[in-house]
Scaffold this motif. Structure first.
Motif, short mmCIF file in Angstrom:
data_model
loop_
_atom_site.label_atom_id
_atom_site.label_comp_id
_atom_site.label_asym_id
_atom_site.label_seq_id
_atom_site.Cartn_x
_atom_site.Cartn_y
_atom_site.Cartn_z
N PHE A 242 -17.16 -51.91 55.97
CA PHE A 242 -18.15 -51.14 55.33
C PHE A 242 -17.82 -49.72 55.36
CE2 PHE A 242 -20.76 -54.99 55.18
CZ PHE A 242 -20.62 -55.19 53.69
N LYS A 243 -17.92 -49.03 54.36
CA LYS A 243 -17.81 -47.67 54.27
C LYS A 243 -19.04 -47.02 55.03
CE LYS A 243 -16.56 -46.16 50.13
NZ LYS A 243 -16.38 -45.27 49.17
N ALA A 244 -18.97 -45.75 55.81
CA ALA A 244 -19.87 -44.93 56.25
C ALA A 244 -19.26 -43.72 56.80
CB ALA A 244 -20.36 -45.76 57.68
N ARG A 245 -20.24 -42.71 56.65
CA ARG A 245 -19.88 -41.27 56.88
C ARG A 245 -19.41 -40.94 58.23
NH1 ARG A 245 -24.80 -37.12 56.53
NH2 ARG A 245 -24.64 -38.28 54.32
N GLU A 246 -19.65 -41.85 59.33
CA GLU A 246 -19.06 -41.67 60.68
C GLU A 246 -17.82 -42.26 60.80
OE1 GLU A 246 -22.00 -45.18 61.17
OE2 GLU A 246 -21.99 -43.24 59.92
N ILE A 247 -17.53 -43.00 59.87
CA ILE A 247 -15.91 -43.54 59.99
C ILE A 247 -15.11 -42.95 59.01
CG2 ILE A 247 -16.89 -45.51 61.16
CD1 ILE A 247 -16.34 -47.25 58.66
N LYS A 248 -15.23 -41.87 58.29
CA LYS A 248 -14.39 -41.54 57.38
C LYS A 248 -13.35 -40.69 57.98
CE LYS A 248 -17.42 -41.26 53.33
NZ LYS A 248 -17.94 -40.53 52.28
N ASN A 249 -13.35 -40.29 59.33
CA ASN A 249 -12.41 -39.36 59.70
C ASN A 249 -11.87 -39.74 61.19
OD1 ASN A 249 -12.29 -37.15 57.76
ND2 ASN A 249 -14.32 -36.51 58.40
N VAL A 250 -11.69 -41.22 61.38
CA VAL A 250 -11.21 -41.85 62.39
C VAL A 250 -9.77 -42.39 61.95
CG1 VAL A 250 -13.58 -42.10 63.22
CG2 VAL A 250 -12.51 -43.90 61.91
N ASP A 251 -9.12 -42.87 63.11
CA ASP A 251 -7.95 -43.67 63.01
C ASP A 251 -8.05 -45.10 63.18
OD1 ASP A 251 -8.25 -43.74 65.71
OD2 ASP A 251 -6.43 -42.28 66.06
N TRP A 252 -6.89 -45.73 63.02
CA TRP A 252 -6.92 -47.42 63.44
C TRP A 252 -7.53 -47.64 64.45
CZ3 TRP A 252 -1.48 -49.17 61.67
CH2 TRP A 252 -1.20 -48.92 60.29
N SER A 253 -7.14 -46.96 65.62
CA SER A 253 -7.65 -47.42 66.91
C SER A 253 -9.06 -47.22 66.91
CB SER A 253 -6.87 -46.44 67.89
OG SER A 253 -7.20 -46.77 69.25
N ASP A 254 -9.78 -45.79 66.57
CA ASP A 254 -11.16 -45.93 66.73
C ASP A 254 -11.90 -46.97 65.98
OD1 ASP A 254 -11.06 -43.45 68.36
OD2 ASP A 254 -10.97 -42.30 66.60
N LEU A 255 -11.52 -47.38 64.63
CA LEU A 255 -12.04 -48.36 63.84
C LEU A 255 -12.09 -49.58 64.79
CD1 LEU A 255 -10.63 -48.22 60.14
CD2 LEU A 255 -13.27 -47.83 61.11
N PHE A 256 -10.85 -50.07 65.43
CA PHE A 256 -10.87 -51.43 66.03
C PHE A 256 -11.74 -51.14 67.37
CE2 PHE A 256 -9.01 -53.56 69.73
CZ PHE A 256 -8.66 -54.51 69.33
N HIS A 257 -11.87 -50.19 68.00
CA HIS A 257 -12.72 -50.17 69.32
C HIS A 257 -14.07 -49.83 69.12
CE1 HIS A 257 -9.29 -50.49 72.10
NE2 HIS A 257 -8.71 -49.41 71.60
N TYR A 258 -14.57 -49.14 68.05
CA TYR A 258 -15.91 -48.47 67.90
C TYR A 258 -16.64 -48.82 66.73
CZ TYR A 258 -13.89 -45.57 71.56
OH TYR A 258 -13.03 -45.27 72.67
N HIS A 259 -15.99 -49.53 65.86
CA HIS A 259 -16.41 -49.89 64.66
C HIS A 259 -16.31 -51.36 64.06
CE1 HIS A 259 -17.64 -45.70 64.15
NE2 HIS A 259 -16.43 -45.23 64.57
N SER A 260 -15.81 -52.16 64.92
CA SER A 260 -15.70 -53.56 64.77
C SER A 260 -16.92 -54.31 64.04
CB SER A 260 -15.47 -54.54 65.86
OG SER A 260 -16.21 -54.38 67.11
N ASP A 261 -18.21 -53.57 64.21
CA ASP A 261 -19.16 -54.20 63.60
C ASP A 261 -19.42 -54.05 62.09
OD1 ASP A 261 -19.72 -51.38 64.37
OD2 ASP A 261 -21.69 -51.61 63.70
N ARG A 262 -18.57 -53.31 61.63
CA ARG A 262 -18.27 -53.10 60.03
C ARG A 262 -17.39 -53.60 59.64
NH1 ARG A 262 -21.65 -49.15 58.41
NH2 ARG A 262 -22.67 -47.68 59.88
N LEU A 263 -16.51 -54.50 60.37
CA LEU A 263 -15.47 -55.22 59.78
C LEU A 263 -15.98 -56.38 59.22
CD1 LEU A 263 -12.43 -55.90 59.46
CD2 LEU A 263 -12.47 -56.85 61.70
N VAL A 264 -15.72 -56.53 57.88
CA VAL A 264 -16.35 -57.84 57.04
C VAL A 264 -15.31 -58.74 56.50
CG1 VAL A 264 -18.41 -56.63 56.28
CG2 VAL A 264 -16.45 -56.21 54.91
N ILE A 265 -14.12 -58.34 56.24
CA ILE A 265 -13.07 -59.21 55.66
C ILE A 265 -11.76 -59.10 56.42
CG2 ILE A 265 -11.79 -59.78 53.67
CD1 ILE A 265 -14.49 -60.87 53.08
#
Length: 299
Positions: free
Chosen positions: A242-265
């Protein structure tokens, strides 16, 4: 049946690029500049951030694990985190046990729902021309070398090693023994210096476990762009967040470690394997990835 993915916000190097993908036979058939002239079914992904699925290193998989134990590990540590390829290795202490160990690990993954790649871990004494020729023949994609003493590197006949590795050139990857972690910086510095000086195909740092492996290292091993890529001709394997302002300028590793709650598919080779918090475990859907040419893609 071909279809089009429109408004795909694909994360590349901390930047989002909007792409349109033509999908055919579970592969990215083309990156399109416009889709108006196509009459295929269209899927709009504008509300999401799209990334290729991850490749993770994990050395804890064991031939002794039961099917239920493996199922739980693959669901909790891989599929639920958007990983559809596992990179692991088997310890080899003697030259004559190479294929026995690899085949034993292959058996473990027979019911795997995700793809897997199997390397080997060896003590430094096994780094010999005859052993490397055998690894080349069997297309071993990566050799993890246990390093305990930096002085020993100077005793190895690197010219013969380089010749034995050619032309397959699977990379040597350093692995610092647990008893030498305090000396890791010096050991790795000497390792890099030796590998560069002797022109040996190698990775210069330890690969961190359970974190997305970088494109650079995947390319060294020969997995990129076959894996973790959304390019013309590659498999359709991706994550949607899911898109959000705080994850527009992160890399793959940040998504994996800190935004797994936004992973939907999570989609693996064109098939959905995770929706919201539900993991769809498909035994046997995973393939043993055989690397034909390490480091063949120019980054």
């Amino acid at each position: 049946m071909p279809y089009i993915i429109e408004n795909a916000n694909i994360l590349k190097d901390k930047e989002l690029t909007v792409n349109t993908l033509l999908v055919q036979e579970d592969k990215v058939s083309a990156i399109l500049t416009r889709s108006k002239h196509y009459r295929f079914f269209k899927m709009n992904l504008e509300p999401f951030i799209m990334t290729p699925t991850f490749v993770l290193l994990n050395s804890k998989i064991s031939p002794k694990d039961s099917f239920q134990e493996m199922k739980q590990i693959l669901k909790d540590q891989f599929l639920s985190k958007g990983c559809t390829t596992i990179f692991t290795y088997v310890p080899v202490s003697f030259e004559n046990e190479l294929m026995e160990k690899v085949k034993e690990m292959q058996t473990v993954f027979m019911s795997s729902p995700i793809d897997y790649i199997i390397g080997i871990k060896i003590p430094l004494r096994l780094l010999t021309p005859s052993f490397l020729r055998k690894c080349k023949k069997e297309k071993i994609p990566a050799i993890f070398v246990e390093i305990e003493d930096q002085d020993v590197l100077s005793d190895i006949p690197w010219g013969w090693i380089r010749e034995a590795m050619f032309p397959y050139n699977c990379p040597l990857i350093p692995l610092i023994s647990s008893s030498k972690k305090k000396e890791a910086k010096a050991l790795l510095s000497n390792w890099k210096h030796t590998m560069v000086q002797e022109k040996i195909p190698a990775v210069y740092e330890e690969i961190q476990e359970n974190t997305p492996i970088s494109k650079f290292i995947l390319n060294k091993i020969g997995l990129y762009p076959q894996k973790s890529s959304l390019m013309n001709g590659t498999e359709l394997s991706y994550n949607l967040y899911f898109k959000a302002r705080e994850i527009k300028n992160v890399d793959w590793s940040d998504l994996f470690h800190y935004h797994s709650d936004r992973l939907v598919i999570t989609v693996h080779k064109g098939k959905i394997v995770r929706t919201l918090n539900e993991v769809l475990f498909k035994p046997g859907y995973g393939d043993h990835v055989m690397v034909q040419t390490p480091s063949y893609f120019s980054l």
